[in-house]
Design an enzyme around this catalytic site. Sequence first.
Site, PDB file in Angstrom:
ATOM      1  N   ASP A 190       0.840  -1.202   0.000  1.00 19.41           N
ATOM      2  CA  ASP A 190       0.000   0.000   0.000  1.00 19.41           C
ATOM      3  C   ASP A 190       0.873   1.249   0.000  1.00 19.41           C
ATOM      4  O   ASP A 190       1.961   1.243  -0.590  1.00 19.41           O
ATOM      5  CB  ASP A 190      -0.929  -0.051   1.216  1.00 19.41           C
ATOM      6  CG  ASP A 190      -2.282   0.599   0.962  1.00 19.41           C
ATOM      7  OD1 ASP A 190      -2.307   1.827   0.820  1.00 19.41           O
ATOM      8  OD2 ASP A 190      -3.296  -0.119   0.898  1.00 19.41           O
ATOM      9  N   HIS A 196      -3.616   6.007   3.777  1.00 27.55           N
ATOM     10  CA  HIS A 196      -4.373   4.832   3.352  1.00 27.55           C
ATOM     11  C   HIS A 196      -3.787   3.526   3.903  1.00 27.55           C
ATOM     12  O   HIS A 196      -4.493   2.689   4.480  1.00 27.55           O
ATOM     13  CB  HIS A 196      -4.413   4.807   1.822  1.00 27.55           C
ATOM     14  CG  HIS A 196      -5.304   3.770   1.238  1.00 27.55           C
ATOM     15  ND1 HIS A 196      -4.848   2.544   0.805  1.00 27.55           N
ATOM     16  CD2 HIS A 196      -6.635   3.776   1.004  1.00 27.55           C
ATOM     17  CE1 HIS A 196      -5.854   1.837   0.328  1.00 27.55           C
ATOM     18  NE2 HIS A 196      -6.959   2.566   0.432  1.00 27.55           N
ATOM     19  N   SER A 207     -11.410  -0.776  -0.295  1.00 31.03           N
ATOM     20  CA  SER A 207     -10.103  -0.818   0.363  1.00 31.03           C
ATOM     21  C   SER A 207     -10.229  -1.201   1.832  1.00 31.03           C
ATOM     22  O   SER A 207      -9.354  -1.855   2.393  1.00 31.03           O
ATOM     23  CB  SER A 207      -9.423   0.548   0.282  1.00 31.03           C
ATOM     24  OG  SER A 207      -8.831   0.755  -0.963  1.00 31.03           O
TER      25      SER A 207
END
Length: 796
Positions: free
Chosen positions: A146, A205, A384
């Site tokens: 990620d 994220h 996600s």
Amino acid sequence: MTRRIWAAVITSVMAATLSAIPAHATDSTSTTSTATTADDPIDPPLYDETADGDTVRVNVVTETRADLAGAASVGDTLQSFATLPLVTLRVDRSGLAELAAQDGVVSVTEDGLSAPSLDQSIPVIGADTAHKAGKTGAGSDIAIIDTGVATNHPFFKDRIVAEACFSPVDANYGATSLCGNGAATQEGTGAANASTCAAIAECDHGTHVAGIAAGDGTGLSGAPATGVAPDAGIVAIQVFSKLDSTKYCGTTTPCIRSFTSAQIAALEKVLALKQAGTPIVAANLSLGSASYSTACTKDARKTVIDSLYEAGVATVVAAGNNGSPTAVTAPACVPNAVSVGATTDDDQIASFSNHGPLLDVLAPGNGIISSVPGGGYDSMSGTSMATPHVAGALAVLRQAYPTEGLASLISLLATTGKPVTDEAGVTVPRIDVAKAVAAVEPKPEADKKPRAFQVDNDKDVAIPDAPTGATGTAVTSPITVAEYPGNAPKNLKAYVNITHAFRGDVKLELIAPNGTTHLLKAASASDGADDIIATYTVDASASVANGEWKLRMTDTDDGDAGTLTTWSLIFPTPFENTTAQTIPDSGTLSSTIAVSQIDGNAAGPLQVYANLTHTRIGDLKLALTSPDGKSYTLKPYGSEAGGTLQTTYGVDATDAVANGTWTLKVTDSATGSTGTLTGWSLGFPSYENQTVKAIPDKNYTEIWTKADGLSGVGSGKLKVYVDVEHKYLGDLKIDLIAPDGSMHLLKDNGEEPGGTLQKVYTVDATDLPVNGWWKLRVDDVATGDTGTVRNFVVRF
């Protein structure tokens, strides 16, 4: 996984055993056509992109690594890979034409860009109930591929077990690195720390995703209670680059995007870690690009995703946030990936979530609270957020079912989940970890296979004759190594037995798990003798030992064919002391060797090699002391003259523990003589045969291995590992046949259901000869069922 997990439904789930957009809801992508001509490996849009003389980044997949050199010659190499038949190039229109004309090229696709795609969700999927049952993901690691992870965040409690960064730099894209060292790649502490891109909003994220999968809020004020697998380790891998181009970012710059080649490099790193012993169960990819309504069989990530699946690692991928009822983003569309969509708290498919026939499972993805950089917590929505629920769930199931394969764990998530039906009537399960943990009574944990230092494969492999004027088709035979820590040795040996009427025709190569090729034997037109029976030594220290090794055989001239009948990998003992030490006159020298990763007690006969010189060897006594204090006399005082002593002693040390510090004591009993201990070593003889053989109905089969060059005789504690699978284990009678022909019962037939038997038996082999053929005989005593022998180990 393109719904394949539904086909792998466990027989009688309630039976005794189990037979790159943080896809935030606001992101959008366009649907991409997958139509290509059958014989053209080039993805058609690439021709349009290069029509005006422009260049493009492409990922080129070839049939074998041998084809890479030809492919790489048509453009500039941007990224190469250690084990995969794949290279990333920058090419123009003419380069595409050259690639299309090469026989070994499988696919050419754009090195595209992907954007980064708890308190309430954990009870929804029953993870809190699983935690109360002690199933918290302990013993497994989850790779988070990620935007990096805030590695010092208290939610992770020092559970970051490895870090890496793959962040391509490309001026044509305005791409710069986000690795901690500023380079395009980095490994080790700090490599994936999210602080390197903290100024960009999307960089939170990866930390948020990692917290959902494996966060632990115990004792933390303001934190969610827990992630799905709060005791799992985290492998943090950063795969994003910083872009300053409005062409790729849109109106807001800078942005972060992930090149497909960076994702492949990260997945290859996960594979290497898994092969080296890191217990990774899932690789989480909460990112994606484009949209596909059919399986992506030409996606450049497919090869490494398939390799991870075979190694026992699930690639868990967000389905994307386009709200499509028929398509998912790439690489969720790759067949062996596990594609994940998002649900709301009331088990409706989230409005933003892609879904439909390519979706494998659902998980909560709406308003999920998890960790963010800076030590805090925030709420996010998207597929996600759903994806790490599944990655964490697999870690929990691995702890609950340690003997099950990956396919069984994925199937269990599907078959125990809550069915959710979409507007088109397609039903997909929302995972329920509590039901998955409680649904099945786990199998008794299998005995651990002993570590072997010689591994055999006796399966015949035909070596086809070469056509006139050309080289023949190469064939391979595999051996898998799984218990050897670290890298392979500098003096790895490969024993090969091939029947062939003109052995000079045959070229032999050993391929290591990292893809390195070692030439064992070159072809030679002047060598017209029959057969190849030889042992070759190679320096394989640059490759990890664990993984699949391959013997590759190629016939280079026409006229004769051949057959591989057997081959072996032989690992010399790593337990040695090669430091020369003086033997004091009328004194005692104590020399030590540390032994590790040998399960249980030591060997019988333990092989103790000593190499020394002395002016009067008869003055010397040699004794060995085990880590737990047991003493074994190797050589008593005697009347030998001076000179060199190079001898291997066989000692029954089965009552001593194996791991720890062993001491060789060399005592000089008289004055006036001196000498040197040049070196010594300890060997724990263990032989494995990986040939898979069918057990015929109401008949028998045998599998064997040969011990050679050992000193000493058998002990009362010979260990024999057996791995068999049968539709009714009660039909089987299993015996060990020693080199002297004596038969020793391991298992009698009886009343046992079908399944897998993985067990270590102890045999009284006192005073039996150790050198020669040891055979495992498996008799099926009744009609109606069949099975296979999968592995056999003799550990002295």
